[in-house]
Design a protein around this motif. Structure first.
Motif, PDB file in Angstrom:
ATOM      1  N   LEU A 243       4.657   2.133   8.393  1.00 12.20           N
ATOM      2  CA  LEU A 243       3.776   2.590   7.510  1.00 12.20           C
ATOM      3  C   LEU A 243       4.141   4.230   7.142  1.00 12.20           C
ATOM      4  O   LEU A 243       4.440   4.774   7.614  1.00 12.20           O
ATOM      5  N   SER A 244       3.813   4.307   5.733  1.00 12.99           N
ATOM      6  CA  SER A 244       4.183   5.612   5.178  1.00 12.99           C
ATOM      7  C   SER A 244       3.049   6.549   5.717  1.00 12.99           C
ATOM      8  O   SER A 244       1.793   6.194   6.228  1.00 12.99           O
ATOM      9  N   ARG A 245       3.336   8.043   5.793  1.00  8.65           N
ATOM     10  CA  ARG A 245       2.423   8.854   6.196  1.00  8.65           C
ATOM     11  C   ARG A 245       1.145   8.904   5.313  1.00  8.65           C
ATOM     12  O   ARG A 245       0.259   9.067   5.986  1.00  8.65           O
ATOM     13  N   GLN A 246       1.235   8.676   3.901  1.00  4.78           N
ATOM     14  CA  GLN A 246       0.047   8.790   3.188  1.00  4.78           C
ATOM     15  C   GLN A 246      -0.834   7.444   3.282  1.00  4.78           C
ATOM     16  O   GLN A 246      -2.041   7.570   3.410  1.00  4.78           O
ATOM     17  N   MET A 247      -0.249   6.365   3.789  1.00  2.00           N
ATOM     18  CA  MET A 247      -0.891   5.153   3.723  1.00  2.00           C
ATOM     19  C   MET A 247      -1.691   5.385   5.262  1.00  2.00           C
ATOM     20  O   MET A 247      -2.877   4.867   5.278  1.00  2.00           O
ATOM     21  N   ALA A 248      -1.094   5.824   6.134  1.00  2.00           N
ATOM     22  CA  ALA A 248      -1.623   6.242   7.368  1.00  2.00           C
ATOM     23  C   ALA A 248      -2.889   6.820   7.316  1.00  2.00           C
ATOM     24  O   ALA A 248      -4.108   6.730   7.882  1.00  2.00           O
ATOM     25  N   ARG A 249      -3.083   7.749   6.439  1.00  2.00           N
ATOM     26  CA  ARG A 249      -3.980   8.833   6.125  1.00  2.00           C
ATOM     27  C   ARG A 249      -5.239   8.058   5.280  1.00  2.00           C
ATOM     28  O   ARG A 249      -6.194   8.123   5.718  1.00  2.00           O
ATOM     29  N   ASP A 250      -4.839   7.225   4.324  1.00  2.00           N
ATOM     30  CA  ASP A 250      -5.656   6.533   3.687  1.00  2.00           C
ATOM     31  C   ASP A 250      -6.425   5.360   4.588  1.00  2.00           C
ATOM     32  O   ASP A 250      -7.529   4.998   4.311  1.00  2.00           O
ATOM     33  N   LEU A 251      -5.548   4.615   5.428  1.00  2.00           N
ATOM     34  CA  LEU A 251      -6.199   3.905   6.476  1.00  2.00           C
ATOM     35  C   LEU A 251      -7.390   4.418   7.294  1.00  2.00           C
ATOM     36  O   LEU A 251      -8.352   3.783   7.607  1.00  2.00           O
ATOM     37  N   LEU A 252      -6.978   5.767   7.729  1.00  2.00           N
ATOM     38  CA  LEU A 252      -7.845   6.403   8.587  1.00  2.00           C
ATOM     39  C   LEU A 252      -9.216   6.744   7.927  1.00  2.00           C
ATOM     40  O   LEU A 252     -10.215   6.393   8.508  1.00  2.00           O
ATOM     41  N   ASP A 253      -9.135   7.014   6.511  1.00  2.00           N
ATOM     42  CA  ASP A 253     -10.368   7.191   5.762  1.00  2.00           C
ATOM     43  C   ASP A 253     -11.068   5.971   5.411  1.00  2.00           C
ATOM     44  O   ASP A 253     -12.370   6.055   5.419  1.00  2.00           O
ATOM     45  N   ALA A 254     -10.304   4.940   5.274  1.00  2.00           N
ATOM     46  CA  ALA A 254     -11.228   3.647   5.053  1.00  2.00           C
ATOM     47  C   ALA A 254     -11.881   3.051   6.060  1.00  2.00           C
ATOM     48  O   ALA A 254     -12.845   2.370   6.048  1.00  2.00           O
ATOM     49  N   THR A 255     -11.424   3.637   7.456  1.00  2.00           N
ATOM     50  CA  THR A 255     -11.876   2.828   8.551  1.00  2.00           C
ATOM     51  C   THR A 255     -12.924   3.939   9.460  1.00  2.00           C
ATOM     52  O   THR A 255     -13.254   3.948  10.391  1.00  2.00           O
ATOM     53  N   ALA A 256     -13.122   4.994   8.514  1.00  2.00           N
ATOM     54  CA  ALA A 256     -14.089   6.119   9.356  1.00  2.00           C
ATOM     55  C   ALA A 256     -15.395   5.970   9.302  1.00  2.00           C
ATOM     56  O   ALA A 256     -16.180   6.047  10.336  1.00  2.00           O
TER      57      ALA A 256
END
Length: 267
Positions: A152-165
């Motif tokens: 996983l890229s660092r940016q995608m990890a951040r996006d996934l965290l936001d999407a599941t918040a």
């Protein structure tokens, strides 16, 4: 690149298995304590994504997502541009160590690289890019289930965290479905042949902890009950299938089962 391994406290046998696998390929890993559904009954009270309105996520599926979120949080905060996530029941290819020890082969535009195969048909781009050690990368164009091994890229990890918040979703839908949030434009690659596979497919010693509960949920939803379809519906379905096949063929895409590069070194 950090290699993070999700493992339940009540699964020491799986921890021993995955430790032996990483030792075999000469790569270090960091254990991430999995969220145990038994200890968190409150997880079922959390909102679920709208796509699960008919077949609700099981308790274990939600706990699994939160376990992966713990890994995403580490990758999102790390200095490295990529991190790898594994579940504790995988079997590695003999050449996994050489691939995981070097990140230069990962494309600059990659949001996700799927390392495993689930031995079911999925759709990929026909064009392949060689990355060394007998492996190639192809663009993944349909969902390829399973979250036992991926980068996983660092940016995608951040996006996934936001999407599941605010809402829960199945981890494999989130990561590997190109059309699923956090965006419909994720750049997802598949490693061919696969670098790892779940033991349930190649070793038959460690059964999946999610399969039985997921199948029970599907049965309860009534989605597995077959109904007689009208002839007009059958004709429309077949026509649509042929049209989609022609479109995909013109786009240089194909349905395929991703093979697994075996763990034996004497090849």
């Amino acid at each position: 690149m950090k290699c993070l391994v999700i493992n339940l406290d009540r699964s020491p046998d799986r921890l021993a298995h995955i430790a032996a696998e990483f030792a075999r390929v000469g790569i270090a890993f960091e254990r991430i304590v999995a969220i145990d559904a038994r200890d968190h009954p409150d997880l079922m009270l959390q909102p679920q994504h709208a796509m699960y309105s008919i077949r609700r996520l099981s308790h274990s599926e939600i706990a699994c997502m939160h376990s992966h979120r713990a890994c995403w949080a580490i990758i999102a905060q790390d200095d490295a541009p990529y991190g790898a996530v594994f579940e504790d029941d995988i079997v590695f290819s003999a050449k996994a160590g050489a691939v995981l020890a070097d990140v230069s082969w990962i494309p600059a535009d990659a949001d996700v690289v799927k390392l495993e195969t689930f031995f079911i048909k999925t759709m990929t781009q026909r064009k392949r890019t060689a990355v060394g050690h007998g492996f190639s990368l192809v663009r993944l164009r349909r969902n390829h289930v399973g979250t036992a091994g991926y980068i996983l890229s660092r940016q995608m990890a951040r996006d996934l965290l936001d999407a599941t918040a605010q809402a829960s979703a199945a981890a494999d839908d989130l990561v590997f479905n190109p059309a699923f949030p956090p965006s419909g434009e994720k750049t997802i690659y598949q490693l061919v042949p696969a670098l790892c596979a779940q033991d349930q497919f190649v070793g038959h010693r460690l059964p999946s902890l999610l399969v039985e509960e997921r199948e029970a949920a599907w049965d309860a939803s009534g989605l597995t009950i077959k109904r007689r379809r009208p002839v007009t519906e059958k004709i429309w379905t077949e026509t649509r299938r042929v049209v989609e096949w022609i479109i995909d063929y013109c786009r240089m895409r194909r349905y395929t089962v991703v093979p697994f590069d075996p763990p034996e070194a004497d090849r």
